[in-house]
Design an enzyme around this catalytic site. Structure first.
Site, PDB file in Angstrom:
ATOM      1  CE1 TYR A  14      -3.452   2.796   0.963  1.00  0.00           C
ATOM      2  CE2 TYR A  14      -1.884   3.345   2.692  1.00  0.00           C
ATOM      3  CZ  TYR A  14      -2.998   3.663   1.944  1.00  0.00           C
ATOM      4  OH  TYR A  14      -3.651   4.848   2.169  1.00  0.00           O
ATOM      5  CG  ASP A  38      -7.174   9.540   4.169  1.00  0.00           C
ATOM      6  OD1 ASP A  38      -6.910  10.512   4.899  1.00  0.00           O
ATOM      7  OD2 ASP A  38      -6.322   8.992   3.450  1.00  0.00           O
TER       8      ASP A  38
END
Length: 124
Positions: A14, A38
């Protein structure tokens, strides 16, 4: 349940994909019905297509990601990391982030929450 090592590998993939701005690679690490919040308190992106659209914001950006610490237990991981984004000669910014992820049986990301605010951003 995925092993702690499989989870750590997914987290590192990631961060590598975030550094490259590789939107497709990032989205492919997520389960089909995954969620991304986020930062926490913001919009929740549901499903791989929405998640792909969210990460399109970093496509082509000059990013670097630095892992500070990672804990993987059960089917979850929490990690503290720094994201640095450079804007050519115009400077950039560093964001100190705590991310919490859950994983499915295949070590795909089922959910991700990123804990950060403007207080965690340093202009470079």
């Amino acid at each position: 349940m995925p092993s702690a090592e499989q989870i750590r590998q997914t987290v590192h993939r990631y961060l590598e994909a975030v550094e490259k701005g590789a939107t497709d690679d990032i989205a492919n690490l997520y389960a089909d019905d995954a969620t991304v919040e986020d930062p926490v308190g913001g919009e929740v992106h549901i499903g791989r297509q929405a998640i792909h659209g969210f990460y399109a914001n970093i496509a082509g950006a000059n990013c670097s990601a630095e892992m500070v610490t990672l804990r993987a237990l059960g089917h979850e991981a929490a990690f503290f990391w720094n994201l640095t984004v450079k804007f050519g000669d115009a400077g950039g910014m560093r964001i100190e982030i705590i991310s919490v992820m859950t994983f499915d049986e295949d070590a795909r990301i089922a959910s991700m929450k990123a804990y950060w605010s403007q207080d965690d951003v340093t202009q470079l």
